[in-house]
Write an enzyme that holds these catalytic residues in place. Structure first.
Site, PDB file in Angstrom:
ATOM      1  N   THR A  80      89.448  52.729  -5.001  1.00 23.04           N
ATOM      2  CA  THR A  80      88.728  51.618  -5.650  1.00 23.04           C
ATOM      3  C   THR A  80      87.526  51.147  -4.834  1.00 23.04           C
ATOM      4  O   THR A  80      87.581  51.085  -3.610  1.00 23.04           O
ATOM      5  CB  THR A  80      89.707  50.444  -5.874  1.00 23.04           C
ATOM      6  OG1 THR A  80      90.839  50.936  -6.592  1.00 23.04           O
ATOM      7  CG2 THR A  80      89.060  49.315  -6.657  1.00 23.04           C
ATOM      8  N   GLU A  81      86.463  50.806  -5.557  1.00 27.23           N
ATOM      9  CA  GLU A  81      85.232  50.291  -4.931  1.00 27.23           C
ATOM     10  C   GLU A  81      84.784  49.038  -5.681  1.00 27.23           C
ATOM     11  O   GLU A  81      85.240  48.791  -6.798  1.00 27.23           O
ATOM     12  CB  GLU A  81      84.139  51.359  -5.023  1.00 27.23           C
ATOM     13  CG  GLU A  81      84.512  52.618  -4.270  1.00 27.23           C
ATOM     14  CD  GLU A  81      83.393  53.655  -4.264  1.00 27.23           C
ATOM     15  OE1 GLU A  81      82.334  53.422  -4.891  1.00 27.23           O
ATOM     16  OE2 GLU A  81      83.595  54.682  -3.601  1.00 27.23           O
ATOM     17  N   ALA A 124      83.752  50.193  -9.104  1.00 27.91           N
ATOM     18  CA  ALA A 124      84.550  51.197  -9.828  1.00 27.91           C
ATOM     19  C   ALA A 124      86.035  51.045  -9.521  1.00 27.91           C
ATOM     20  O   ALA A 124      86.466  51.234  -8.387  1.00 27.91           O
ATOM     21  CB  ALA A 124      84.096  52.604  -9.462  1.00 27.91           C
ATOM     22  N   SER A 169      89.044  51.078 -12.659  1.00 31.42           N
ATOM     23  CA  SER A 169      89.613  51.966 -13.684  1.00 31.42           C
ATOM     24  C   SER A 169      88.758  53.215 -13.857  1.00 31.42           C
ATOM     25  O   SER A 169      89.276  54.319 -14.059  1.00 31.42           O
ATOM     26  CB  SER A 169      89.672  51.239 -15.038  1.00 31.42           C
ATOM     27  OG  SER A 169      90.345  50.020 -14.917  1.00 31.42           O
ATOM     28  N   TRP A 192      90.408  46.650  -1.774  1.00 32.19           N
ATOM     29  CA  TRP A 192      91.823  46.581  -2.154  1.00 32.19           C
ATOM     30  C   TRP A 192      92.630  47.731  -1.541  1.00 32.19           C
ATOM     31  O   TRP A 192      93.447  48.357  -2.216  1.00 32.19           O
ATOM     32  CB  TRP A 192      91.997  46.598  -3.681  1.00 32.19           C
ATOM     33  CG  TRP A 192      91.560  45.339  -4.331  1.00 32.19           C
ATOM     34  CD1 TRP A 192      90.456  45.149  -5.102  1.00 32.19           C
ATOM     35  CD2 TRP A 192      92.221  44.062  -4.270  1.00 32.19           C
ATOM     36  NE1 TRP A 192      90.389  43.847  -5.521  1.00 32.19           N
ATOM     37  CE2 TRP A 192      91.455  43.161  -5.033  1.00 32.19           C
ATOM     38  CE3 TRP A 192      93.382  43.601  -3.639  1.00 32.19           C
ATOM     39  CZ2 TRP A 192      91.810  41.821  -5.180  1.00 32.19           C
ATOM     40  CZ3 TRP A 192      93.740  42.263  -3.799  1.00 32.19           C
ATOM     41  CH2 TRP A 192      92.958  41.393  -4.553  1.00 32.19           C
ATOM     42  N   GLY A 211     113.602  25.462 -13.864  1.00 32.27           N
ATOM     43  CA  GLY A 211     112.966  24.157 -14.053  1.00 32.27           C
ATOM     44  C   GLY A 211     111.955  23.890 -12.946  1.00 32.27           C
ATOM     45  O   GLY A 211     111.262  24.809 -12.492  1.00 32.27           O
ATOM     46  N   GLU A 234      97.438  50.574  -9.719  1.00 31.82           N
ATOM     47  CA  GLU A 234      97.827  51.947 -10.107  1.00 31.82           C
ATOM     48  C   GLU A 234      97.587  52.197 -11.595  1.00 31.82           C
ATOM     49  O   GLU A 234      98.354  52.894 -12.255  1.00 31.82           O
ATOM     50  CB  GLU A 234      99.287  52.258  -9.740  1.00 31.82           C
ATOM     51  CG  GLU A 234      99.521  52.234  -8.250  1.00 31.82           C
ATOM     52  CD  GLU A 234     100.051  53.523  -7.649  1.00 31.82           C
ATOM     53  OE1 GLU A 234     100.326  53.508  -6.445  1.00 31.82           O
ATOM     54  OE2 GLU A 234     100.169  54.540  -8.352  1.00 31.82           O
ATOM     55  N   THR A 276      95.602  49.946 -14.939  1.00 34.25           N
ATOM     56  CA  THR A 276      95.931  48.739 -15.713  1.00 34.25           C
ATOM     57  C   THR A 276      96.737  49.114 -16.968  1.00 34.25           C
ATOM     58  O   THR A 276      96.781  50.291 -17.367  1.00 34.25           O
ATOM     59  CB  THR A 276      94.634  48.035 -16.175  1.00 34.25           C
ATOM     60  OG1 THR A 276      93.933  48.935 -17.049  1.00 34.25           O
ATOM     61  CG2 THR A 276      93.738  47.657 -15.003  1.00 34.25           C
TER      62      THR A 276
END
Ligand SMILES: Cc1cc2nc3c(=O)[nH]c(=O)nc-3n(C[C@H](O)[C@H](O)[C@H](O)COP(=O)(O)OP(=O)(O)OC[C@H]3O[C@@H](n4cnc5c(N)ncnc54)[C@H](O)[C@@H]3O)c2cc1C
Length: 413
Positions: A126-127, A130, A132, A189, A373, A397, A399
């Site tokens: 991941t970047e 970019a 997905s 990430w 609750g 991993e 979406t």
């Protein structure tokens, strides 16, 4: 098809469960608050074989099947979901591609140490621009030649001339595509990034070729030009660190290229496809953990003179939680079974398991908070953390939308 567990699988499940309850549960809340990585706990799990479960014995792992791996992740996630994510990344996203595409030299150098948990791995796809759309990554890798000098080693962009025909001598020209790569780009990430000693990095060697121009590299954090950047401040799974990785003329020896030039996207997607079974198991484990807490609370908390578990409204929530968990577990075990016994027929099974289990766990943790609750809204309870931990599972991993695309493609084929 028989999903009854073997004695060995039961032993794995029970051993990990006991360990998690005794050694991890007492510190999980504090580590969530402090965003502290469970280094000691993971080392102990490594001694049980949990850091390289799918790696054959010849490379230092226990060589177990996908179902055993899923059982381990379920038990870890039921107590500490961030820890399960960390284990998923090193086991599946890094070691599986290394097993599949690595040379014997690469396996000797890295796989054994990963499988025994001596080192942990990170996966860097991941970047900022970019996620997905993995083919849209912008990181670049350029082949260069190392030129030895009395001051050390410097790198030159590899000449395009034929070997031996250039001006700067035999060593530099021996390999037309260079004997190293220079990587530039930013990865975000990156789970385990703060502690990992091996990074599987994807970068474009041929930007004009789109997804077919991506190449995979095995990068050590000590390589020149490699730097850990910003630490992500996360909503949940806070014991699993995610960081930015900055590649600034990062020099990677040619022998650290994983697979061929242009094979990177195939390597990344095959790692993610198998990894989805693991993430789906993480979802099932977390949901089971939230259900277990809810059952205990429903028996103990009283309102209007009764245990709240005697109210039909609470019973129905518990019944729905249990049913959905079992449905998701069935999809996970089926995908694991297919992967081990009929890999050619896996199709979209891992996407279906990941899609359903990740959405299921979010419904389950919401009910767990409701049953608790106001306690469920307090940082004093486990279900508050579980509610936050669950949220990312429909995102990382791949979406839910991407899983639906994969499943729909199969349906419409
Ligand atoms: C806690 C955490 C850990 C992570 N760990 C890692 C890691 O270790 N290594 C790594 O490489 N990455 C990691 N990631 C990144 C993760 O894999 C990406 O966030 C994910 O792939 C989604 O990419 P994105 O965030 O860029 O969203 P985008 O791709 O920008 O998507 C935004 C939205 O648009 C939707 N969308 C995009 N394309 C389509 C389409 N074609 N059709 C319909 N909808 C679409 C998405 O589903 C989403 O809802 C991690 C992320 C998190 C949050």
């Amino acid at each position: 098809m028989d999903f009854s567990l073997s004695d060995h699988q039961k032993l794995i499940r029970d051993t990990v469960r006991q360990f998690m309850e005794a050694e991890v549960q007492p510190t999980v809340k504090q580590r969530d608050r402090e965003e502290r990585f469970p280094a000691e706990e993971i080392k102990k799990l490594a001694e049980l074989g949990c850091c390289g479960m799918l790696v054959p014995e010849e490379w230092g792992g226990p060589g177990l099947d996908t179902l055993s791996y899923a059982l381990m992740l379920e038990e870890v996630a039921a107590v500490d979901t961030g820890m399960a994510t960390s284990l998923g990344v090193t086991n599946s996203a890094v070691q599986v591609p290394l097993m599949k595409f690595g040379t014997d030299e690469q396996k000797k150098k890295y796989l054994r140490r990963l499988a025994t948990g001596e080192i942990l791995g990170s996966f860097c796809l991941t970047e900022p621009a970019a996620g997905s759309d993995a083919a849209g990554i912008q990181s670049r890798a350029v082949a260069v030649s190392r030129v030895g000098s009395s001051l050390g080693t410097r790198t030159e962009q590899a000449p395009t001339l034929a070997p031996g025909a250039g001006a700067w001598g035999g060593a530099a020209l021996a390999s037309p595509s260079g004997d190293a790569y220079r990587l530039n780009g930013t990865k975000i990430w990156v789970s385990n990034g703060q502690v990992a000693e091996l990074f599987l990095v994807f970068a474009k060697t041929d930007p004009d070729a789109g997804g077919k121009g991506i190449t995979a590299f095995l990068v050590e954090p000590t390589f020149p030009g490699f730097k850990i950047g910003r630490h992500e401040e996360k909503m949940g799974q806070r014991s699993s660190p995610a960081v930015e990785v900055l590649l600034n003329d990062c020099e990677v020896p040619r022998e650290n290229r994983l697979g061929e030039e242009g094979q990177g996207l195939k390597i990344a997607l095959s790692a993610l496809d198998g990894g989805r079974i693991g993430i789906a198991a993480v979802a099932v484990g977390l949901a089971q953990g939230a259900l277990n807490h809810s059952i205990r609370y429903a028996k103990q908390r009283r309102a209007f003179g009764k245990a709240i578990g005697e109210f039909q409204a609470i019973q129905w929530m518990l019944a729905d939680m249990q049913t959905e968990i079992e449905a998701a577990r069935g999809l996970v075990y089926y995908a694991a079974w297919l992967k081990d016994t009929h890999p050619g027929k896996l199709g979209a099974a891992s996407s279906k398991a990941k899609l359903y289990a990740s959405e299921m766990v979010n419904r389950v943790v919401a009910k767990a908070v409701q049953i608790h609750g106001s306690s469920g809204y307090s940082r004093e309870t486990d279900v508050e953390r579980m509610y936050r931990d669950a949220r990312v599972i429909t995102i990382y991993e791949g979406t839910s939308e991407i899983q639906r695309m994969i499943i729909a493609r199969e349906v419409l084929k």
